[in-house]
Design an enzyme around this catalytic site. Structure first.
Site, PDB file in Angstrom:
ATOM      1  N   GLY A  32      40.799  74.854   6.905  1.00 34.68           N
ATOM      2  CA  GLY A  32      41.139  73.553   6.036  1.00 34.68           C
ATOM      3  C   GLY A  32      39.846  73.980   4.936  1.00 34.68           C
ATOM      4  CG  LEU A  33      40.835  71.815   1.241  1.00 39.49           C
ATOM      5  CD1 LEU A  33      41.216  70.667   0.623  1.00 39.49           C
ATOM      6  CD2 LEU A  33      40.723  73.081   0.134  1.00 39.49           C
ATOM      7  CB  SER A  34      34.538  73.128   1.602  1.00 43.90           C
ATOM      8  OG  SER A  34      33.011  72.796   1.765  1.00 43.90           O
ATOM      9  CB  SER A  36      38.850  69.865   5.811  1.00 39.67           C
ATOM     10  OG  SER A  36      38.457  71.093   6.545  1.00 39.67           O
ATOM     11  N   GLY A  37      36.258  68.875   7.815  1.00 37.26           N
ATOM     12  CA  GLY A  37      35.809  68.252   9.448  1.00 37.26           C
ATOM     13  C   GLY A  37      35.783  69.437  10.411  1.00 37.26           C
ATOM     14  CE  LYS A  38      36.544  75.086   7.388  1.00 35.32           C
ATOM     15  NZ  LYS A  38      36.189  73.856   6.303  1.00 35.32           N
ATOM     16  CB  SER A  39      31.219  72.295  10.981  1.00 37.19           C
ATOM     17  OG  SER A  39      31.323  73.326  10.063  1.00 37.19           O
ATOM     18  CB  SER A 106      40.319  81.306   7.124  1.00 42.57           C
ATOM     19  OG  SER A 106      40.311  80.194   7.988  1.00 42.57           O
TER      20      SER A 106
HETATM   21  P1  ADP Z   1      33.628  71.686   7.029  1.00 42.78           P
HETATM   22  O1  ADP Z   1      33.245  72.276   8.048  1.00 42.78           O
HETATM   23  O2  ADP Z   1      35.344  71.631   7.143  1.00 42.78           O
HETATM   24  O3  ADP Z   1      33.170  72.140   5.914  1.00 42.78           O
HETATM   25  P2  ADP Z   1      32.208  69.286   7.979  1.00 42.78           P
HETATM   26  O4  ADP Z   1      32.586  69.100   9.245  1.00 42.78           O
HETATM   27  O5  ADP Z   1      30.964  70.116   7.670  1.00 42.78           O
HETATM   28  O6  ADP Z   1      33.310  70.291   7.408  1.00 42.78           O
HETATM   29  O7  ADP Z   1      32.123  68.074   7.005  1.00 42.78           O
HETATM   30  C1  ADP Z   1      33.323  66.967   7.373  1.00 42.78           C
HETATM   31  C2  ADP Z   1      32.533  65.613   6.912  1.00 42.78           C
HETATM   32  O8  ADP Z   1      33.419  64.839   7.325  1.00 42.78           O
HETATM   33  C3  ADP Z   1      31.766  65.353   8.229  1.00 42.78           C
HETATM   34  O9  ADP Z   1      30.339  64.528   7.435  1.00 42.78           O
HETATM   35  C4  ADP Z   1      32.261  64.280   9.086  1.00 42.78           C
HETATM   36  O10 ADP Z   1      31.349  63.307   9.716  1.00 42.78           O
HETATM   37  C5  ADP Z   1      33.116  63.638   8.244  1.00 42.78           C
HETATM   38  N1  ADP Z   1      34.344  63.076   8.596  1.00 42.78           N
HETATM   39  C6  ADP Z   1      34.803  61.657   8.452  1.00 42.78           C
HETATM   40  N2  ADP Z   1      35.875  61.550   9.268  1.00 42.78           N
HETATM   41  C7  ADP Z   1      36.337  62.593   9.689  1.00 42.78           C
HETATM   42  C8  ADP Z   1      37.368  63.011  10.673  1.00 42.78           C
HETATM   43  N3  ADP Z   1      38.299  62.027  10.761  1.00 42.78           N
HETATM   44  N4  ADP Z   1      37.376  64.075  11.060  1.00 42.78           N
HETATM   45  C9  ADP Z   1      36.242  65.196  10.779  1.00 42.78           C
HETATM   46  N5  ADP Z   1      35.370  64.921  10.073  1.00 42.78           N
HETATM   47  C10 ADP Z   1      35.059  63.695   9.349  1.00 42.78           C
END
Ligand code: ADP
Length: 199
Positions: A32-34, A36-39, A106
């Site tokens: 997913g996009l940067s 997006s919530g992957k981590s 990815s």
């Molecule tokens: P990625 O790893 O995809 O770059 P991150 O997990 O680092 O994304 O960041 C996602 C951000 O969005 C976090 O700050 C998280 O707390 C927030 N967030 C808000 N709502 C959601 C949700 N429903 N699922 C995942 N993350 C969320």
């Protein structure tokens, strides 16, 4: 006599590891996009699995790009090689019986399918963390979108580099609709339902 002692080569195989670890190994491939919530989601899933005595390992951009892949940048070619190496490492972990969580943007469908092709049927579980670009950009947890819009980060996915969404992911998570807890539950339910987590 020493010369008559025959050592039996005992190859410990994946099936034996599965039995010991009480789990069916796989790669949960978060894409997913940067922002997006992957981590966030993969960390929470790993935390839950670990609390249930499962053996897991989370591969993410930081632990890979600072070590194994520190020679790679963000050009298309380097992104392909980045994912190829992560795929091979994931495959080794799966062979060791571990449930791997890979959290990388990815962006290219071919690369993800290449990793799927490295693994056996059922060992690659694609998790599409589907969050609209505008939502990711408004979250901007690391300030990267702001920098990318200012032209300070070339080839930024979603801005000046494409993201190819999965056509048929095993798990599809809309984080603009579901909160973190619900998303984690969706993944755990999938793993239970498909028999990855033995009692
Ligand atoms: P990625 O790893 O995809 O770059 P991150 O997990 O680092 O994304 O960041 C996602 C951000 O969005 C976090 O700050 C998280 O707390 C927030 N967030 C808000 N709502 C959601 C949700 N429903 N699922 C995942 N993350 C969320």
């Amino acid at each position: 006599m020493q010369e008559n002692i025959v050592w039996h080569e005992h190859h410990v195989d994946k099936a034996q590891r599965m039995q010991r670890l009480k789990q069916k190994p796989c790669v949960l491939w978060f894409t997913g996009l940067s922002g997006s919530g992957k981590s966030t989601i993969s960390n929470a899933v790993e935390g839950y699995l670990f609390s249930q005595n499962h053996m897991t390992y989370l591969l993410d951009g930081d632990n890979v790009r600072h070590g194994l892949n520190k020679d790679l940048g963000f050009s298309d070619g380097d992104r392909v090689e980045n994912i190829r190496r992560i795929g091979e490492v994931s495959k080794l972990f799966v062979d060791a019986g571990i449930i791997v969580l890979s959290a990388f943007i990815s962006p290219f469908r071919n690369d993800r399918e290449m990793v799927r092709g490295l693994l056996n049927e059922g060992e690659f579980v694609e998790v599409f963390v589907d969050t609209p670009l505008a939502v990711c950009e408004s979250r901007d947890p690391k300030g990267l979108y702001k920098k990318a819009r200012e032209g300070k980060i070339p080839n930024f996915t979603g801005i000046d580099s494409p993201y190819e969404a999965p056509a048929a992911p095993e798990i599809h998570i809309r984080t603009d609709l579901y909160d973190i807890e619900t998303s984690v539950k969706m993944i755990i339910d999938y793993l239970k339902e498909k028999g990855y987590l033995h009692a």
